[in-house]
Enzyme design. Sequence first.
Site, PDB file in Angstrom:
ATOM      1  N   THR A  18       0.828  -1.212   0.000  1.00  0.00           N
ATOM      2  CA  THR A  18       0.000   0.000   0.000  1.00  0.00           C
ATOM      3  C   THR A  18       0.860   1.259   0.000  1.00  0.00           C
ATOM      4  O   THR A  18       0.505   2.269  -0.615  1.00  0.00           O
ATOM      5  CB  THR A  18      -0.930   0.012   1.226  1.00  0.00           C
ATOM      6  OG1 THR A  18      -1.628  -1.217   1.280  1.00  0.00           O
ATOM      7  CG2 THR A  18      -1.919   1.162   1.145  1.00  0.00           C
ATOM      8  N   THR A  19       2.012   1.199   0.683  1.00  0.00           N
ATOM      9  CA  THR A  19       2.919   2.346   0.710  1.00  0.00           C
ATOM     10  C   THR A  19       3.420   2.692  -0.681  1.00  0.00           C
ATOM     11  O   THR A  19       3.800   3.829  -0.952  1.00  0.00           O
ATOM     12  CB  THR A  19       4.100   2.058   1.655  1.00  0.00           C
ATOM     13  OG1 THR A  19       3.576   1.762   2.951  1.00  0.00           O
ATOM     14  CG2 THR A  19       5.051   3.231   1.771  1.00  0.00           C
ATOM     15  N   TYR A  28     -13.047  -3.407   2.080  1.00  0.00           N
ATOM     16  CA  TYR A  28     -14.348  -2.877   1.638  1.00  0.00           C
ATOM     17  C   TYR A  28     -15.485  -3.881   1.813  1.00  0.00           C
ATOM     18  O   TYR A  28     -16.542  -3.551   2.330  1.00  0.00           O
ATOM     19  CB  TYR A  28     -14.298  -2.387   0.183  1.00  0.00           C
ATOM     20  CG  TYR A  28     -15.535  -1.605  -0.220  1.00  0.00           C
ATOM     21  CD1 TYR A  28     -15.720  -0.304   0.217  1.00  0.00           C
ATOM     22  CD2 TYR A  28     -16.523  -2.185  -1.003  1.00  0.00           C
ATOM     23  CE1 TYR A  28     -16.858   0.412  -0.131  1.00  0.00           C
ATOM     24  CE2 TYR A  28     -17.662  -1.489  -1.354  1.00  0.00           C
ATOM     25  CZ  TYR A  28     -17.826  -0.196  -0.916  1.00  0.00           C
ATOM     26  OH  TYR A  28     -18.951   0.504  -1.249  1.00  0.00           O
ATOM     27  N   TYR A  87      -1.726 -10.451   5.902  1.00  0.00           N
ATOM     28  CA  TYR A  87      -1.549  -9.043   6.264  1.00  0.00           C
ATOM     29  C   TYR A  87      -2.849  -8.517   6.848  1.00  0.00           C
ATOM     30  O   TYR A  87      -3.840  -8.345   6.136  1.00  0.00           O
ATOM     31  CB  TYR A  87      -1.126  -8.237   5.036  1.00  0.00           C
ATOM     32  CG  TYR A  87      -0.893  -6.762   5.271  1.00  0.00           C
ATOM     33  CD1 TYR A  87      -0.736  -6.219   6.539  1.00  0.00           C
ATOM     34  CD2 TYR A  87      -0.816  -5.880   4.181  1.00  0.00           C
ATOM     35  CE1 TYR A  87      -0.523  -4.869   6.733  1.00  0.00           C
ATOM     36  CE2 TYR A  87      -0.592  -4.525   4.363  1.00  0.00           C
ATOM     37  CZ  TYR A  87      -0.448  -4.023   5.635  1.00  0.00           C
ATOM     38  OH  TYR A  87      -0.233  -2.670   5.815  1.00  0.00           O
ATOM     39  N   ARG A  95      -7.249  -0.049   7.431  1.00  0.00           N
ATOM     40  CA  ARG A  95      -7.429   0.155   5.989  1.00  0.00           C
ATOM     41  C   ARG A  95      -8.524  -0.746   5.399  1.00  0.00           C
ATOM     42  O   ARG A  95      -9.191  -0.360   4.445  1.00  0.00           O
ATOM     43  CB  ARG A  95      -6.113  -0.108   5.236  1.00  0.00           C
ATOM     44  CG  ARG A  95      -5.068   0.976   5.426  1.00  0.00           C
ATOM     45  CD  ARG A  95      -3.917   0.767   4.451  1.00  0.00           C
ATOM     46  NE  ARG A  95      -2.861   1.747   4.610  1.00  0.00           N
ATOM     47  CZ  ARG A  95      -2.815   2.929   4.007  1.00  0.00           C
ATOM     48  NH1 ARG A  95      -3.799   3.302   3.210  1.00  0.00           N
ATOM     49  NH2 ARG A  95      -1.796   3.749   4.196  1.00  0.00           N
ATOM     50  N   LYS A 125       1.871 -10.428   8.797  1.00  0.00           N
ATOM     51  CA  LYS A 125       2.181  -9.027   9.091  1.00  0.00           C
ATOM     52  C   LYS A 125       0.996  -8.486   9.880  1.00  0.00           C
ATOM     53  O   LYS A 125      -0.108  -8.358   9.345  1.00  0.00           O
ATOM     54  CB  LYS A 125       2.402  -8.224   7.813  1.00  0.00           C
ATOM     55  CG  LYS A 125       2.678  -6.740   8.069  1.00  0.00           C
ATOM     56  CD  LYS A 125       2.786  -5.952   6.763  1.00  0.00           C
ATOM     57  CE  LYS A 125       2.974  -4.457   7.035  1.00  0.00           C
ATOM     58  NZ  LYS A 125       2.994  -3.651   5.787  1.00  0.00           N
ATOM     59  N   ILE A 149       7.908  -5.047   9.034  1.00  0.00           N
ATOM     60  CA  ILE A 149       7.829  -4.527   7.666  1.00  0.00           C
ATOM     61  C   ILE A 149       7.539  -3.039   7.815  1.00  0.00           C
ATOM     62  O   ILE A 149       6.466  -2.642   8.238  1.00  0.00           O
ATOM     63  CB  ILE A 149       6.769  -5.243   6.828  1.00  0.00           C
ATOM     64  CG1 ILE A 149       7.189  -6.702   6.614  1.00  0.00           C
ATOM     65  CG2 ILE A 149       6.598  -4.549   5.475  1.00  0.00           C
ATOM     66  CD1 ILE A 149       6.200  -7.538   5.830  1.00  0.00           C
TER      67      ILE A 149
END
Length: 292
Positions: free
Chosen positions: A46-47, A109, A135, A140, A164, A206
């Site tokens: 995402t970064t 979502y 993850y 998010r 993660k 991470i």
Amino acid sequence: MEQLKGTGVALVTPFKKDESIDWNALEKVIDHVISGGVDYVVSLGTTGETPTLSSEEKLDVMKFTFEKVNKRVPVVVGIGDYNTRDVVKRLETCPLDEAAAILSVAPYYSKPSQEGLFQHYKAVAAASPKPVILYNVPGRTGRNMTAQTTLRLAKEVENIVAMKEASGDMIQCMQIIKDKPKDFLVVSGDDALAFPQIATGMDGLISVAANYFAKDVADLVRAALASDNAKARELHYKLQESFDLMFEENNPAGVKAFMAEGGLIENVFRLPVVPVSAGLQSRIAAFNKNYK
């Protein structure tokens, strides 16, 4: 999966002023983090602003990262979505020979049930030619993956090898660490919590901050893993304000602001992400100026 202990860095995607990918800057960032001592890199997280990259651009970024890393450290590739079929298709068609593992974010979502999360990851693991890292980032995705679901996946799905954890819930993290299989890795997804989380038994971090503060973040994680708490504590508090600034408004806007101040990249984004506010930018500049 010993190679995925320590510090991974979720690479940013640098853009030029016209919002095209800045390949020269991406190469500079890759060299910067590897020379700083990170243990592996994560491409297309995402970064890296992957929601704004086209399918062709994602493939190009992945191939470029493999080429420029050139086996100096392992490369983990981010492949996740709220459409399980799409994730499976990408896993079956992407050229992943050089990847050490896949980092796959929980479906966002849709807010699936815990059983839905389990079945999604079971399908992803079955399709993946590489080991899968779960993850969990409910801030998010809108849905937390519980410790019970994580442990069920860790124990029942062979190709799922690590997690993660970015829920920020220390109790949940400790439940996972306490009951996980011996060879299942749990890594932090929160720069600001990495030190205490490693102290409770996590296997590394991470990092977002390591895009810029590569050496100090890698040294912090290395010290924490070695139970050198005095050194880890010193580095944690040295970096603490930078973590606060970095995530105050948005990630990756915060880390890119630091990197732009340091001359690594342009401070450019694709909508809906925009640069940090002028006030925050000035505080980041002041921190950078005084940082040693």
